[in-house]
Design a protein around this motif. Structure first.
Motif, PDB file in Angstrom:
ATOM      1  N   LYS A   8       0.503  76.950 -58.070  1.00 31.78           N
ATOM      2  CA  LYS A   8      -0.674  76.086 -57.927  1.00 31.78           C
ATOM      3  C   LYS A   8      -0.715  75.587 -56.493  1.00 31.78           C
ATOM      4  O   LYS A   8       0.279  75.045 -56.001  1.00 31.78           O
ATOM      5  N   GLU A  10      -1.741  72.911 -53.886  1.00 29.71           N
ATOM      6  CA  GLU A  10      -2.132  71.497 -53.833  1.00 29.71           C
ATOM      7  C   GLU A  10      -2.915  71.206 -52.559  1.00 29.71           C
ATOM      8  O   GLU A  10      -3.930  70.515 -52.597  1.00 29.71           O
ATOM      9  N   ARG A  21      -7.481  74.923 -57.873  1.00 27.01           N
ATOM     10  CA  ARG A  21      -6.312  74.113 -58.205  1.00 27.01           C
ATOM     11  C   ARG A  21      -5.630  74.530 -59.507  1.00 27.01           C
ATOM     12  O   ARG A  21      -4.760  73.822 -60.000  1.00 27.01           O
ATOM     13  N   SER A  22      -6.031  75.672 -60.047  1.00 30.43           N
ATOM     14  CA  SER A  22      -5.423  76.065 -61.324  1.00 30.43           C
ATOM     15  C   SER A  22      -4.122  76.838 -61.096  1.00 30.43           C
ATOM     16  O   SER A  22      -3.890  77.390 -60.024  1.00 30.43           O
ATOM     17  N   TRP A  23      -3.279  76.858 -62.118  1.00 29.67           N
ATOM     18  CA  TRP A  23      -2.036  77.619 -62.080  1.00 29.67           C
ATOM     19  C   TRP A  23      -2.346  79.106 -62.286  1.00 29.67           C
ATOM     20  O   TRP A  23      -3.188  79.446 -63.110  1.00 29.67           O
ATOM     21  N   TYR A  67       6.560  65.777 -59.851  1.00 31.18           N
ATOM     22  CA  TYR A  67       5.537  66.451 -60.664  1.00 31.18           C
ATOM     23  C   TYR A  67       6.080  66.554 -62.084  1.00 31.18           C
ATOM     24  O   TYR A  67       6.986  67.333 -62.368  1.00 31.18           O
ATOM     25  N   LYS A  69       4.261  66.966 -65.065  1.00 32.02           N
ATOM     26  CA  LYS A  69       3.478  67.630 -66.115  1.00 32.02           C
ATOM     27  C   LYS A  69       4.161  68.886 -66.633  1.00 32.02           C
ATOM     28  O   LYS A  69       3.911  69.310 -67.759  1.00 32.02           O
TER      29      LYS A  69
HETATM   30  C1  I3P Z   1      -7.417  72.485 -62.541  1.00 30.46           C
HETATM   31  C2  I3P Z   1      -6.396  72.938 -63.586  1.00 30.46           C
HETATM   32  C3  I3P Z   1      -4.983  72.577 -63.142  1.00 30.46           C
HETATM   33  C4  I3P Z   1      -4.882  71.088 -62.849  1.00 30.46           C
HETATM   34  C5  I3P Z   1      -5.900  70.657 -61.806  1.00 30.46           C
HETATM   35  C6  I3P Z   1      -7.309  71.012 -62.202  1.00 30.46           C
HETATM   36  O1  I3P Z   1      -8.706  72.731 -63.025  1.00 30.46           O
HETATM   37  O2  I3P Z   1      -6.662  72.318 -64.804  1.00 30.46           O
HETATM   38  O3  I3P Z   1      -4.079  72.942 -64.196  1.00 30.46           O
HETATM   39  O4  I3P Z   1      -3.616  70.812 -62.339  1.00 30.46           O
HETATM   40  O5  I3P Z   1      -5.785  69.256 -61.663  1.00 30.46           O
HETATM   41  O6  I3P Z   1      -8.189  70.713 -61.152  1.00 30.46           O
HETATM   42  P1  I3P Z   1      -9.432  74.173 -62.960  1.00 30.46           P
HETATM   43  O7  I3P Z   1      -8.650  75.134 -63.814  1.00 30.46           O
HETATM   44  O8  I3P Z   1     -10.779  73.918 -63.488  1.00 30.46           O
HETATM   45  O9  I3P Z   1      -9.415  74.600 -61.541  1.00 30.46           O
HETATM   46  P2  I3P Z   1      -2.402  70.245 -63.202  1.00 30.46           P
HETATM   47  O10 I3P Z   1      -1.964  71.353 -64.109  1.00 30.46           O
HETATM   48  O11 I3P Z   1      -1.369  69.873 -62.180  1.00 30.46           O
HETATM   49  O12 I3P Z   1      -2.930  69.069 -63.954  1.00 30.46           O
HETATM   50  P3  I3P Z   1      -5.755  68.481 -60.273  1.00 30.46           P
HETATM   51  O13 I3P Z   1      -7.072  68.731 -59.606  1.00 30.46           O
HETATM   52  O14 I3P Z   1      -5.529  67.072 -60.633  1.00 30.46           O
HETATM   53  O15 I3P Z   1      -4.613  69.029 -59.477  1.00 30.46           O
END
Ligand code: I3P
Length: 104
Positions: A8, A10, A21-23, A67, A69
């Motif tokens: 991911k 950051e 921002r997704s994994w 982190y 989560k």
């Molecule tokens: C992101 C996705 C990530 C999440 C991130 C979201 O959304 O859900 O898993 O990070 O949160 O923006 P999308 O898939 O729509 O891009 P975490 O797993 O760390 O929560 P964030 O913007 O707060 O980093």
């Protein structure tokens, strides 16, 4: 060292908050000072990269204790201030990656 890791982003280079921002899972391979990303092992042998490599030259690599989560996450902060979280599948794997990347 090589193996599957989830990644991911950051921060983008320059320290700006990343927009995507997704994994995402990559077959990840350390080649010298470059961390290279492939869809799977077959693509690695075909040298078909799935994402640009990250230079770990002068990067900071640490366990991402703040982190909470997910478990077994480490962080790479590159020399141009991009930041990535990397998820390993076990504490042994996490330790191996951090040691091998940290000694570069
Ligand atoms: C992101 C996705 C990530 C999440 C991130 C979201 O959304 O859900 O898993 O990070 O949160 O923006 P999308 O898939 O729509 O891009 P975490 O797993 O760390 O929560 P964030 O913007 O707060 O980093």
């Amino acid at each position: 060292i090589q193996g599957y890791l989830e990644r991911k982003q950051e921060l983008q280079s320059g320290g700006k908050k990343a927009t995507i921002r997704s994994w995402k899972t990559f077959f990840t391979v350390l080649c010298g000072q470059l961390l290279c990303f492939f869809k799977d092992e077959d693509d690695f042998y075909d040298q078909k990269a799935a994402s640009p490599p990250i230079s770990i030259h002068q990067a900071k690599v640490e366990v991402a204790e703040d982190y909470t989560k997910k478990k077994h996450v480490f962080r790479i902060i590159t020399s141009d201030n991009a930041e990535y979280l990397m998820l390993a599948d076990s504490s042994e794997n996490l330790e191996e990656w951090v040691i091998k990347l940290g000694f570069h």
